[in-house]
Design an enzyme around this catalytic site. Structure first.
Site, PDB file in Angstrom:
ATOM      1  N   ASP A 130       0.860  -1.186   0.000  1.00  0.00           N
ATOM      2  CA  ASP A 130       0.000   0.000   0.000  1.00  0.00           C
ATOM      3  C   ASP A 130       0.894   1.232   0.000  1.00  0.00           C
ATOM      4  O   ASP A 130       2.124   1.117  -0.082  1.00  0.00           O
ATOM      5  CB  ASP A 130      -0.937  -0.003   1.223  1.00  0.00           C
ATOM      6  CG  ASP A 130      -0.189   0.148   2.541  1.00  0.00           C
ATOM      7  OD1 ASP A 130       1.059   0.235   2.525  1.00  0.00           O
ATOM      8  OD2 ASP A 130      -0.853   0.197   3.593  1.00  0.00           O
ATOM      9  N   ASP A 148       1.596   4.754   2.227  1.00  0.00           N
ATOM     10  CA  ASP A 148       1.280   5.385   3.514  1.00  0.00           C
ATOM     11  C   ASP A 148       1.664   6.867   3.504  1.00  0.00           C
ATOM     12  O   ASP A 148       2.764   7.212   3.086  1.00  0.00           O
ATOM     13  CB  ASP A 148       2.076   4.692   4.637  1.00  0.00           C
ATOM     14  CG  ASP A 148       1.862   3.192   4.655  1.00  0.00           C
ATOM     15  OD1 ASP A 148       0.858   2.748   5.218  1.00  0.00           O
ATOM     16  OD2 ASP A 148       2.706   2.468   4.078  1.00  0.00           O
ATOM     17  N   ASP A 174      -2.974   4.460   2.952  1.00  0.00           N
ATOM     18  CA  ASP A 174      -3.176   4.757   4.371  1.00  0.00           C
ATOM     19  C   ASP A 174      -2.920   6.242   4.588  1.00  0.00           C
ATOM     20  O   ASP A 174      -1.808   6.709   4.361  1.00  0.00           O
ATOM     21  CB  ASP A 174      -2.154   3.977   5.228  1.00  0.00           C
ATOM     22  CG  ASP A 174      -2.784   2.768   5.892  1.00  0.00           C
ATOM     23  OD1 ASP A 174      -4.018   2.632   5.840  1.00  0.00           O
ATOM     24  OD2 ASP A 174      -2.033   1.969   6.473  1.00  0.00           O
TER      25      ASP A 174
HETATM   26  P1  8DG Z   1       4.665  -2.520   2.631  1.00  0.00           P
HETATM   27  O1  8DG Z   1       3.423  -1.690   2.580  1.00  0.00           O
HETATM   28  O2  8DG Z   1       5.780  -1.967   1.825  1.00  0.00           O
HETATM   29  O3  8DG Z   1       4.389  -3.949   2.300  1.00  0.00           O
HETATM   30  O4  8DG Z   1       5.232  -2.524   4.122  1.00  0.00           O
HETATM   31  P2  8DG Z   1       5.221  -1.369   5.199  1.00  0.00           P
HETATM   32  O5  8DG Z   1       4.926  -0.047   4.599  1.00  0.00           O
HETATM   33  O6  8DG Z   1       6.435  -1.510   6.009  1.00  0.00           O
HETATM   34  O7  8DG Z   1       4.035  -1.853   6.128  1.00  0.00           O
HETATM   35  P3  8DG Z   1       2.629  -1.235   6.479  1.00  0.00           P
HETATM   36  O8  8DG Z   1       1.758  -2.404   6.827  1.00  0.00           O
HETATM   37  O9  8DG Z   1       2.111  -0.317   5.449  1.00  0.00           O
HETATM   38  O10 8DG Z   1       2.897  -0.464   7.840  1.00  0.00           O
HETATM   39  C1  8DG Z   1       3.758   0.648   8.009  1.00  0.00           C
HETATM   40  C2  8DG Z   1       3.856   0.983   9.485  1.00  0.00           C
HETATM   41  O11 8DG Z   1       2.638   1.522   9.962  1.00  0.00           O
HETATM   42  C3  8DG Z   1       4.107  -0.223  10.372  1.00  0.00           C
HETATM   43  O12 8DG Z   1       5.428  -0.268  10.745  1.00  0.00           O
HETATM   44  C4  8DG Z   1       3.321  -0.021  11.609  1.00  0.00           C
HETATM   45  C5  8DG Z   1       2.416   1.098  11.303  1.00  0.00           C
HETATM   46  N1  8DG Z   1       0.999   0.753  11.473  1.00  0.00           N
HETATM   47  C6  8DG Z   1       0.241  -0.109  10.729  1.00  0.00           C
HETATM   48  N2  8DG Z   1      -1.049  -0.109  11.147  1.00  0.00           N
HETATM   49  C7  8DG Z   1      -1.107   0.735  12.189  1.00  0.00           C
HETATM   50  C8  8DG Z   1      -2.164   1.145  13.029  1.00  0.00           C
HETATM   51  O13 8DG Z   1      -3.297   0.729  12.890  1.00  0.00           O
HETATM   52  N3  8DG Z   1      -1.846   2.059  14.020  1.00  0.00           N
HETATM   53  C9  8DG Z   1      -0.560   2.527  14.165  1.00  0.00           C
HETATM   54  N4  8DG Z   1      -0.311   3.398  15.140  1.00  0.00           N
HETATM   55  N5  8DG Z   1       0.453   2.155  13.377  1.00  0.00           N
HETATM   56  C10 8DG Z   1       0.197   1.278  12.399  1.00  0.00           C
HETATM   57  O14 8DG Z   1       0.687  -0.765   9.800  1.00  0.00           O
HETATM   58 CA    CA Z   2       3.030   0.386   3.403  1.00  0.00          CA
HETATM   59 CA    CA Z   3       0.012   0.777   5.620  1.00  0.00          CA
END
Ligand code: 8DG
Ligand code: CA
Ligand code: CA
Length: 501
Positions: A348, A350, A425
Site C-alpha cells: 500500500d 502510507d 493509508d
Molecule cells: P509494505 O506496505 O511496503 O508492504 O510494508 P510497510 O509499509 O512496512 O508496512 P505497512 O503495513 O504499510 O505499515 C507501516 C507501518 O505503519 C508499520 O510499521 C506499523 C504502522 N501501522 C500499521 N497499522 C497501524 C495502526 O493501525 N496504528 C498505528 N499506530 N500504526 C500502524 O501498519
Molecule cells: Ca506500506
Molecule cells: Ca500501511
C-alpha cells in the site's frame, strides 16, 4: 486527468483507509513505579536506586562465593543485580574471560547479548564511585571475529532498533525460508513461534556478510535450534525439506490465499478452509456472507495483490497533496511506510499529514476524502466505512495495557476499465506528535515493535505513535524530530533506510 502510471493504468483508483490520531490525553495510569524492586540476597526486598542499570555477573572464573559477595555489595549500593541473564540486563560483568568466551556462555543461556560486555574494572570503579559509570572503551571486553566469513566485531543486539538493516539482504536464501515458517506460525495463530522466526530472519537480514557455514552464526542472538537447523539444511542441501513441504501443504496454501484478501484474517480463512473452500473461484461462487471490506477486497483482489510501484506511489502522492493543499495549503504531506525506507514496491502507500498550527489538521481527512470522492476522473473513492483503529503494536507499549485508538475509515475504489485499485493509508497527526507519528508509521513493523520493547525494558518508558511517556519521571517527553526520540531512548539514530528489519 490522466496519470502516467503503469502501461495498463491510465488512472488511479485509490482505496483509502485513514486514521486520525487523537490529541494527547492526560494519562490515568502512570505506569511503573519510579524504581524497580531488587532482591538483596538474604535481606528484605529493597528498591534499586539505579534501576535503569541491570548487572549480570558471570560466574565462570569468578567463582560462586565471590559472585555472591559482589552481588550483595552492589545491591547494598543501590544497583540492580540479576541472577539470570534476561532482557533487562544492561551490563554483563566478567572477570578474566574474553569477550568471545562470555558471548558463547550467553548464547548457551539465552542468546541475549544486547548488554554491554564489561570487565570487572567497570564494576569496581562504579562501586567506588557509588553510581554506575559510563562504559568506556577500556572497560569493554574485546570480541574477535566469530569466523573467517563472519566479522562480528561487536555484539549483535537482539533488538532491531539497535541494528542497521538495509534492503541489501545478503542472506535471502535463509530469510525467505524462515519467512515461510513465520507465516505458517501466524496461520496457526502461534504468536510466539511467529515472533521467533521473524526475529531470526530479521537478524540475518542485518548481517553484513552471507552465512556460508554454520560457524558464521556464532555469537548471533535470537537464533534458536529450529532456525539453526533450517539454516544448516539449506547450507547442506540447498533447501530445507520442512519448508518445501509447507509450501506444498494445502492448508498453508489456502490460508495464505484467503488472508491475502483485504479484510480477511486467519480465523475467517481457517473457517472457510474447514468448510471446504479452497480457491477464490469457489469463494466467489459460494453463498458466504462477506463483510464490506472482504467484498471489496475480493472485488479488487487481482489489483491489490500486485505490488504498488514507487512511480505509482509518487502519482498518488501528487493526488493526495493536491487534495490536502486545497484545504490547507501549508500542510505537510509525508510519504511513510516502506517507501520511506527506500523500498521500490509496497502493498500500500502510507502518508502522514500535519500542519504547523496545531489543530488545523482536525477534520482535514474527511474534507480531503470527500473532495477526492467527487473527482471521479482522478480518483474513485467509494463507500466510507468507519471502524476503530486498533494499533497492532499496542501491547508493546505497556502502559496499563491500554491501546491508543484512532478513528479510522476505510474507503474502497471502483475499478473501471484501465483503473487500478491501490490501498492508501492516510494519517493525520497534531504537530506536537508529528515526530512520534513519523517514527511509528515508517516501520518496519519489527523495528517499531523492538523500539517499544526496548523503551519499556531498558528505559521504563512507553512509546507509541503519539508520544513517549517516562514512567519514572511520570511525564511525556516532547520531540520535534525522530533524532530527538532516539536520543530520549539513549539509542544511536537509525535512518529510515536502515530500519528494514
Ligand atoms: P509494505 O506496505 O511496503 O508492504 O510494508 P510497510 O509499509 O512496512 O508496512 P505497512 O503495513 O504499510 O505499515 C507501516 C507501518 O505503519 C508499520 O510499521 C506499523 C504502522 N501501522 C500499521 N497499522 C497501524 C495502526 O493501525 N496504528 C498505528 N499506530 N500504526 C500502524 O501498519
Ligand atoms: Ca506500506
Ligand atoms: Ca500501511
Amino acid at each position: 486527468m490522466t496519470l502516467g502510471l503503469a502501461a495498463k493504468a491510465s488512472r488511479v483508483a485509490v482505496w483509502l483507509s485513514m486514521a486520525l490520531l487523537p490529541q494527547k490525553k492526560k494519562r490515568k495510569d502512570p505506569g511503573l513505579p519510579g524504581a524497580s524492586h531488587s532482591w538483596a540476597g538474604d535481606g528484605p526486598l529493597t528498591l534499586a536506586k539505579f534501576s535503569e542499570v541491570g548487572i549480570f555477573l558471570v560466574e565462570r572464573k569468578m567463582g560462586s562465593s565471590r559472585r555472591s559477595f559482589l552481588s550483595q555489595l552492589a545491591r547494598k549500593k543501590g544497583f540492580r543485580v540479576e541472577e539470570r541473564m534476561s532482557e533487562s540486563v544492561t551490563h554483563v560483568v566478567s572477570e578474566n574471560n574474553s569477550g568471545d568466551e562470555v558471548l558463547e556462555l550467553l548464547d548457551k543461556q539465552s542468546g541475549i547479548c544486547r548488554a554491554a560486555l564489561v570487565d570487572i574494572t567497570w564494576f569496581t570503579e562504579s562501586m567506588g564511585a557509588g553510581k554506575p559509570l559510563e562504559v568506556e572503551n577500556r572497560h569493554r571486553l574485546q570480541v574477535k571475529t566469530a569466523a573467517d566469513g563472519g566479522p562480528i566485531g561487536i555484539p549483535i543486539s537482539q533488538y532491531a532498533c539497535q541494528r542497521r538493516t538495509t534492503l541489501d539482504n545478503k542472506n535471502s536464501l535463509f530469510t525467505e525460508a524462515l519467512k515461510v515458517l513465520a507465516e505458517n506460525a501466524q496461520l496457526c495463530e502461534n504468536e510466539g513461534r511467529y515472533l521467533a522466526f521473524t526475529r531470526a530472519s530479521s537478524i540475518l537480514k542485518s548481517l553484513p556478510y552471507s552465512v556460508t557455514k554454520i560457524d558464521d552464526l556464532q555469537g548471533i542472538p535470537s537464533l534458536g535450534e529450529h532456525c539453526k537447523k533450517v539454516i544448516q539444511d539449506i547450507l547442506e542441501d540447498g533447501i530445507c525439506r520442512e519448508v518445501e513441504e509447507l509450501i506444498q501443504n494445502e492448508r498453508y496454501q489456502t490460508l495464505k490465499r484467503f488472508t491475502s484478501i483485504f479484510g480477511v484474517g486467519v480465523k475467517t480463512a481457517d473457517k472457510w478452509y474447514r468448510e471446504g473452500l479452497r480457491t477464490l473461484h469457489e469463494l466467489r461462487a459460494s453463498k458466504i456472507l462477506l463483510t464490506k471490506e472482504q467484498g471489496a477486497g475480493l472485488l479488487y483482489y487481482e489489483d491489490l495483490i500486485v505490488p504498488v510501484t514507487r512511480t505509482e506511489a509518487d502519482s498518488i502522492r501528487k493526488i493526495v497533496e493536491g487534495a490536502v493543499h486545497r484545504f490547507l495549503p501549508a500542510a505537510v504531506v509525508k510519504l511513510t511506510g516502506g517507501f520511506r525506507r527506500g523500498k521500490e514496491y509496497g502493498h500500500d502507500v502510507d502518508f502522514l499529514i500535519t500542519h504547523q498550527e496545531e489543530g488545523k489538521e482536525q477534520g482535514l481527512l474527511y474534507q480531503v476524502i470527500n473532495w477526492m470522492a467527487a473527482q471521479k476522473d482522478v480518483v474513485n473513492v467509494l463507500r466510507p466505512n468507519t471502524a476503530g483503529d486498533h494499533d497492532p503494536l499496542a501491547k508493546e507499549i505497556g502502559h496499563g495495557g491500554r491501546a491508543e485508538t484512532c478513528e479510522r475509515a476505510t474507503y474502497a475504489a471502483v475499478k473501471v476499465k484501465d483503473w487500478k485499485a491501490v490501498r492508501v493509508d492516510l494519517v493525520t497527526a497534531p504537530f506536537g506528535q508529528y515526530a512520534y507519528a513519523l517514527l511509528g508509521w515508517t516501520g518496519s513493523q519489527l523495528f517499531e515493535r523492538d523500539l517499544r520493547r526496548y523503551a519499556k525494558h531498558f528505559k521504563h518508558m512507553s512509546l507509541s505513535s503519539h508520544s513517549l511517556f517516562d514512567n519514572e519521571q511520570k511525564k511525556f517527553l516532547s520531540a520535534a524530530t525522530e533524532e530527538e526520540i532516539f536520543a530520549h531512548l539513549g539509542l544511536d539514530y537509525i535512518p529510515p533506510e536502515e530500519r528494514n528489519a
